[in-house]
Design a protein around this motif. Sequence first.
Motif, PDB file in Angstrom:
ATOM      1  N   ARG A  21     -10.302  21.609-107.067  1.00  0.00           N
ATOM      2  CA  ARG A  21      -9.664  22.666-106.271  1.00  0.00           C
ATOM      3  C   ARG A  21     -10.911  23.535-105.640  1.00  0.00           C
ATOM      4  O   ARG A  21     -10.780  23.853-104.447  1.00  0.00           O
ATOM      5  CB  ARG A  21      -8.705  23.519-107.068  1.00  0.00           C
ATOM      6  CG  ARG A  21      -8.108  24.416-106.156  1.00  0.00           C
ATOM      7  CD  ARG A  21      -7.168  25.526-106.935  1.00  0.00           C
ATOM      8  NE  ARG A  21      -6.115  24.611-107.635  1.00  0.00           N
ATOM      9  CZ  ARG A  21      -4.857  24.177-106.929  1.00  0.00           C
ATOM     10  NH1 ARG A  21      -4.974  24.301-105.676  1.00  0.00           N
ATOM     11  NH2 ARG A  21      -3.923  23.400-107.777  1.00  0.00           N
ATOM     12  N   PRO A  22     -11.787  23.484-106.288  1.00  0.00           N
ATOM     13  CA  PRO A  22     -13.032  24.712-105.630  1.00  0.00           C
ATOM     14  C   PRO A  22     -13.674  24.134-104.299  1.00  0.00           C
ATOM     15  O   PRO A  22     -14.110  24.615-103.660  1.00  0.00           O
ATOM     16  CB  PRO A  22     -14.118  24.592-106.862  1.00  0.00           C
ATOM     17  CG  PRO A  22     -13.258  24.546-107.953  1.00  0.00           C
ATOM     18  CD  PRO A  22     -12.344  23.591-107.879  1.00  0.00           C
ATOM     19  N   ALA A  23     -13.221  22.692-103.953  1.00  0.00           N
ATOM     20  CA  ALA A  23     -13.811  21.989-102.958  1.00  0.00           C
ATOM     21  C   ALA A  23     -13.002  21.812-101.798  1.00  0.00           C
ATOM     22  O   ALA A  23     -12.972  21.048-101.152  1.00  0.00           O
ATOM     23  CB  ALA A  23     -14.754  20.688-103.236  1.00  0.00           C
ATOM     24  N   VAL A  24     -11.534  22.554-102.090  1.00  0.00           N
ATOM     25  CA  VAL A  24     -10.638  22.096-100.930  1.00  0.00           C
ATOM     26  C   VAL A  24     -10.844  22.445 -99.583  1.00  0.00           C
ATOM     27  O   VAL A  24     -10.451  22.014 -98.707  1.00  0.00           O
ATOM     28  CB  VAL A  24      -9.242  22.808-101.447  1.00  0.00           C
ATOM     29  CG1 VAL A  24      -8.803  22.267-102.632  1.00  0.00           C
ATOM     30  CG2 VAL A  24      -9.593  24.325-101.315  1.00  0.00           C
ATOM     31  N   ALA A  25     -12.043  23.340 -99.517  1.00  0.00           N
ATOM     32  CA  ALA A  25     -12.196  23.845 -97.965  1.00  0.00           C
ATOM     33  C   ALA A  25     -13.107  22.970 -97.234  1.00  0.00           C
ATOM     34  O   ALA A  25     -13.298  22.749 -96.073  1.00  0.00           O
ATOM     35  CB  ALA A  25     -12.917  25.397 -97.985  1.00  0.00           C
ATOM     36  N   ARG A  26     -13.694  21.879 -98.105  1.00  0.00           N
ATOM     37  CA  ARG A  26     -14.698  21.129 -97.600  1.00  0.00           C
ATOM     38  C   ARG A  26     -13.903  19.878 -96.655  1.00  0.00           C
ATOM     39  O   ARG A  26     -12.807  19.471 -96.991  1.00  0.00           O
ATOM     40  CB  ARG A  26     -15.622  20.296 -98.372  1.00  0.00           C
ATOM     41  CG  ARG A  26     -16.632  21.555 -99.098  1.00  0.00           C
ATOM     42  CD  ARG A  26     -17.372  20.771-100.218  1.00  0.00           C
ATOM     43  NE  ARG A  26     -18.244  19.717 -99.545  1.00  0.00           N
ATOM     44  CZ  ARG A  26     -18.956  19.126-100.288  1.00  0.00           C
ATOM     45  NH1 ARG A  26     -19.191  19.490-101.501  1.00  0.00           N
ATOM     46  NH2 ARG A  26     -19.656  17.940 -99.887  1.00  0.00           N
ATOM     47  N   ASP A  27     -14.569  19.025 -96.049  1.00  0.00           N
ATOM     48  CA  ASP A  27     -13.955  18.061 -95.262  1.00  0.00           C
ATOM     49  C   ASP A  27     -13.957  16.620 -96.261  1.00  0.00           C
ATOM     50  O   ASP A  27     -14.891  16.054 -96.202  1.00  0.00           O
ATOM     51  CB  ASP A  27     -14.437  17.809 -93.932  1.00  0.00           C
ATOM     52  CG  ASP A  27     -13.928  16.546 -93.147  1.00  0.00           C
ATOM     53  OD1 ASP A  27     -13.019  16.018 -93.515  1.00  0.00           O
ATOM     54  OD2 ASP A  27     -14.363  16.286 -91.985  1.00  0.00           O
ATOM     55  N   TRP A  28     -12.929  16.498 -96.743  1.00  0.00           N
ATOM     56  CA  TRP A  28     -12.975  15.154 -97.821  1.00  0.00           C
ATOM     57  C   TRP A  28     -13.078  13.633 -97.136  1.00  0.00           C
ATOM     58  O   TRP A  28     -13.155  12.949 -97.539  1.00  0.00           O
ATOM     59  CB  TRP A  28     -11.976  15.280 -98.540  1.00  0.00           C
ATOM     60  CG  TRP A  28     -11.776  16.433 -99.636  1.00  0.00           C
ATOM     61  CD1 TRP A  28     -12.577  17.264 -99.885  1.00  0.00           C
ATOM     62  CD2 TRP A  28     -10.815  16.632-100.647  1.00  0.00           C
ATOM     63  NE1 TRP A  28     -12.752  18.049-100.711  1.00  0.00           N
ATOM     64  CE2 TRP A  28     -11.462  17.690-101.484  1.00  0.00           C
ATOM     65  CE3 TRP A  28      -9.659  15.844-101.186  1.00  0.00           C
ATOM     66  CZ2 TRP A  28     -10.868  18.213-102.487  1.00  0.00           C
ATOM     67  CZ3 TRP A  28      -9.153  16.528-102.330  1.00  0.00           C
ATOM     68  CH2 TRP A  28      -9.540  17.627-103.121  1.00  0.00           C
TER      69      TRP A  28
END
Length: 356
Positions: A21-28
């Motif tokens: 969840r801490p990386a949901v703002a990144r473009d996966w």
Amino acid sequence: MRNVGGDYVTEAVAGCVEALRPAVARDWTEVTAAGLDWTVHETAAHVADDLVEYAANLAGRAEDSYFPFELKLLDEGSGNAGVLSVIEATGALLAAAVRTAPREARAFHPYPFRSANREGFAAMGVAEVLLHTFDIAGALDLPYEPPSHLPEFVLTRLFPHVQPGADHWRTLLWATGRGELPGRPSVTEWRWNNNLVHTAERLTLQGITPAAARDLVMGGDGGFLWLEGGPFEGTREAASFLLKAYEGGVHRPEFGVFALVRTEDGRAVGGMGFHGIPDEEGRVEIGYDLVESARGNGYATEALQALADWASAREDVTTLFATIDRDNLPSQAVVTRAGFRRVSEDEEGLAYELPL
């Protein structure tokens, strides 16, 4: 042995969501998962896809293949938070399927014996979540390590051929080509193993996993519903040998121990299995016992014939043999009815063989 699979699926999924969840703002979609050819987004979608497929197969009792449907798990352009929500939802479906499936339920999965029980599906679901969360977290530079009992659950159900290590998580990563262990060669190809089940006329012979063997050795039921008086002491002793082989890294599940489960009511009536892998000449010893109240019904003969038929189709087995006490006339009758012939006797008892 309590059915903990549903709880462990839920716990594994919660750990996945918490870690990512801490990386949901990144473009996966622009990052490749560590060690894979998929993007992080594709890997996360794969986890959800596996979870719902396992749930569907187990709940619907798929027999020969996956159910012929394809789900559109994610809308085009789904955000990362939505992807995690889908993992949570599909994980809940698998957990529910595992919790509600009867003890004897089995359904299709290709690796390696074309079926799995509820515990196997739970372990496969946990494995998918743990391993691919590791792949994703590695690509996103996020910390991730699951609690030790989750990889141990996977190892003792799906990797009976892998010698356990002091660190269950590092052992699972090594066993799946994701890490190194001191003193062990690198793993470049791997496949998990659900338990093997043989089918006889009135019985199924269900392979005992290292987890079940440990429970039997500790006085538990091994996850089976035993006929009154069971399991008999011989089955617990055989489980102890299986556990020693597993801990020594030499256990091979095809030549392990099987619980004899009555088809009519799902009750285990005894145990039967091999005393190891075949020797260089293809000879392998077999042993068995029955709960006292189940004796005299032909169950041991039926199970022994099923194992003999399976062994005769293999190239690495040429002869089955059994050693029986002189005063054990019922057991002598069992092997004789199954086609064994007495070949010698000594202080250990009577030796019987069945050439294949």
